[in-house]
Design a protein around this motif. Structure first.
Motif, PDB file in Angstrom:
ATOM      1  N   GLU A   1      -0.765  -9.618 -10.925  1.00  0.00           N
ATOM      2  CA  GLU A   1      -0.035  -8.429 -11.371  1.00  0.00           C
ATOM      3  C   GLU A   1       0.871 -10.311 -11.292  1.00  0.00           C
ATOM      4  OE1 GLU A   1       1.900  -5.781  -9.300  1.00  0.00           O
ATOM      5  OE2 GLU A   1      -0.319  -5.109  -8.487  1.00  0.00           O
TER       6      GLU A   1
ATOM      7  N   ALA B   1       9.442  -8.502  -4.428  1.00  0.00           N
ATOM      8  CA  ALA B   1       8.018  -6.923  -3.537  1.00  0.00           C
ATOM      9  C   ALA B   1       7.065  -8.139  -2.844  1.00  0.00           C
ATOM     10  CB  ALA B   1       7.565  -5.895  -4.665  1.00  0.00           C
TER      11      ALA B   1
ATOM     12  N   TYR C   1       4.769 -11.590 -10.063  1.00  0.00           N
ATOM     13  CA  TYR C   1       5.908 -11.286  -8.828  1.00  0.00           C
ATOM     14  C   TYR C   1       6.746 -12.394  -8.950  1.00  0.00           C
ATOM     15  CZ  TYR C   1       2.543  -8.220  -6.448  1.00  0.00           C
ATOM     16  OH  TYR C   1       1.753  -7.338  -5.681  1.00  0.00           O
TER      17      TYR C   1
ATOM     18  N   VAL D   1       5.815  -2.303   1.091  1.00  0.00           N
ATOM     19  CA  VAL D   1       5.662  -2.445   0.079  1.00  0.00           C
ATOM     20  C   VAL D   1       3.965  -1.088   0.034  1.00  0.00           C
ATOM     21  CG1 VAL D   1       4.024  -3.629  -2.324  1.00  0.00           C
ATOM     22  CG2 VAL D   1       6.500  -4.490  -0.666  1.00  0.00           C
TER      23      VAL D   1
ATOM     24  N   LYS E   1       4.191   2.342  -2.099  1.00  0.00           N
ATOM     25  CA  LYS E   1       2.889   2.587  -3.562  1.00  0.00           C
ATOM     26  C   LYS E   1       2.371   3.573  -2.965  1.00  0.00           C
ATOM     27  CE  LYS E   1       1.826  -2.298  -5.320  1.00  0.00           C
ATOM     28  NZ  LYS E   1       1.122  -3.461  -5.343  1.00  0.00           N
TER      29      LYS E   1
ATOM     30  N   ASP F   1      11.191  -6.178  -9.829  1.00  0.00           N
ATOM     31  CA  ASP F   1       9.950  -5.810  -9.722  1.00  0.00           C
ATOM     32  C   ASP F   1       9.203  -4.529 -10.304  1.00  0.00           C
ATOM     33  OD1 ASP F   1       8.930  -8.089  -7.410  1.00  0.00           O
ATOM     34  OD2 ASP F   1      10.411  -6.871  -6.323  1.00  0.00           O
ATOM     35  N   ASP F   2      10.356  -3.807 -10.959  1.00  0.00           N
ATOM     36  CA  ASP F   2       9.446  -2.293 -11.629  1.00  0.00           C
ATOM     37  C   ASP F   2       9.259  -2.519 -12.720  1.00  0.00           C
ATOM     38  OD1 ASP F   2       9.296   0.165 -11.656  1.00  0.00           O
ATOM     39  OD2 ASP F   2      11.268   1.262 -11.340  1.00  0.00           O
TER      40      ASP F   2
ATOM     41  N   ARG G   1       5.695  -0.110  -7.821  1.00  0.00           N
ATOM     42  CA  ARG G   1       6.002  -0.714  -6.525  1.00  0.00           C
ATOM     43  C   ARG G   1       7.495  -1.175  -6.835  1.00  0.00           C
ATOM     44  NH1 ARG G   1       4.136  -7.274  -9.107  1.00  0.00           N
ATOM     45  NH2 ARG G   1       6.227  -6.935 -10.189  1.00  0.00           N
TER      46      ARG G   1
END
Ligand code: DHB
Length: 388
Positions: A370, A277, A372, A288, A292, A256-257, A299
């Motif tokens: 985004e 995430a 995911y 989450v 953030k 996720d990073d 994230r």
């Protein structure tokens, strides 16, 4: 005048010492050894953020004692990890240590914690054998076989007859590709070749070309999460996805990073992992959001969750011992512990001190602009299949 001052002074001192048991709050120290510089720095950044967030949301008082987190950077070098562990135990008198990004860093502290009888909570490292190397290891992260078996089953079920694997050449990579091969072949598939790339030099193109030339139905990948961006860029550049090879792996490769940085070329890529995430639970949504808020521009990934849950395991253990910091009692208190994490339910197997948890099958999708890992299937409460 002077005398009165002195008398007052003594009175003050007497009052202070009478109040001492209440006023002198006992501090319990916990060491967090993270990799905050060098090629694996993304790992340490996540882990520290996760651990700090847990403390920010849950306070620093447990069983009447004040928890103090001492953070050390091991730069990814095992000798430095070991030295930090020794100093934290001998000089700082920590009740526990935690952290450990790469497997060799965790293995380096095994003799130290065994001798000192101090628990070490593994927040990232995923080679199966680690927890067998000391009775003071407790793992809240994952093992690579635990993650690799479900994706081997999934890809076999989804039509792949042949596969090639490519992993980083060290503990977790070997574990991942062996577990993948075992289950894929049990399901009737054939692993054509097991490729291994050096951990220290993330140059994958020759290996990827070899994999492409073998024309397998599927390519199984594992690298430590901070290396995922550079691996996946080379997978895309070498045209493996267009070559009709079904690219799969553990969730480390679509971490996720890094995922947004890897880009839309990996849309649809399927991996197996214990955390996303995008995991759909009220607890994860809050996690989450708070993560953030506390770390603008970041994230959380599975390493951040490991930091968060590692602190939770320690808090719960200290609560259970009623503040007793004896290392053996703390480990005993962690055995069999079960709690809800942002990933879902996790249990510490009392026999192995290793984590038992759900493993999700996920697909890269775009949501609110985004990328995911969207979970679409789950294997419930998976134990490490190698060292049970
Ligand atoms: C290990 C490290 C990682 O960053 C990861 O994603 C998986 C495993 C390890 O060295 O055990």
């Amino acid at each position: 005048m002077l005398r009165r001052h002195l008398l007052l002074g003594f009175a003050g001192l007497a009052a202070m010492s009478a109040a001492a048991p209440v006023a002198a709050q006992e501090t319990v120290k916990v060491g967090l050894i993270a990799t905050l510089t060098g090629p694996q720095a993304a790992s340490g950044r996540q882990k520290v953020a996760g651990a700090k967030l847990y403390m920010a949301l849950n306070g620093n008082m447990v069983a009447g004692k004040k928890i103090e987190l001492i953070i050390k950077d091991d730069t990814g070098v095992a000798d430095i990890t070991r030295r930090h562990a020794q100093e934290l135990i001998v000089n700082d008198k920590v009740a526990a240590i935690s952290g450990f990004s790469l497997t060799p860093l965790a293995l380096a502290v095994a003799p130290v914690i065994t001798q000192a009888k101090i628990p070490a909570i593994i927040m990232t490292a995923g080679t199966s054998i680690i927890t067998e190397r000391s009775p003071y290891f407790v793992r809240v992260s994952f093992t690579l076989p635990q993650q690799s078996v479900p994706i081997a089953e999934w890809i076999a079920k989804n039509g792949a007859k042949t596969a090639v694997s490519l992993v980083s050449d060290y503990g977790p990579g070997i574990d991942a590709q062996d577990a993948f091969k075992m289950r894929f072949e049990e399901k009737g598939g054939k692993v054509l070749e097991q490729l291994k790339a050096p951990l220290a030099n993330p140059e994958f193109s020759a290996f990827l070309q070899r994999a492409k030339d073998l024309k397998p139905d599927a390519l199984f990948l594992f690298v430590p999460a901070p290396t995922a961006g550079s691996l996946m860029k080379q997978v895309i550049d070498r045209g493996l996805i267009e070559a009709n090879i079904k690219v799969v792996g553990t969730g480390d490769i679509t971490d996720d990073d890094q995922l947004n940085g890897i880009g839309d070329s990996v849309l649809g890529l399927v991996t197996s992992h214990f955390y996303s995430a995008a995991h759909d639970s009220p607890m994860n949504k809050k996690f989450v959001e708070e993560f953030k808020k506390a770390n603008p521009g970041m994230r959380p990934n599975f390493i951040g969750v490991g930091g968060y849950d590692g602190m939770h395991a320690f808090y719960q253990a200290l609560e259970k011992t009623k503040g007793d910091t004896d290392g053996t009692k703390l480990v005993e208190a962690m055995k069999g512990m079960s709690f809800e994490s942002p990933r879902g339910m996790l249990t510490i197997d009392p026999a192995t001190r290793d984590v038992v948890q759900d493993v999700y099958i996920r697909k890269v999708e775009k949501k609110d602009g985004e990328l995911y890992n969207i979970e679409f299937d789950v294997v419930k409460q998976v134990k490490d299949p190698i060292h049970k």
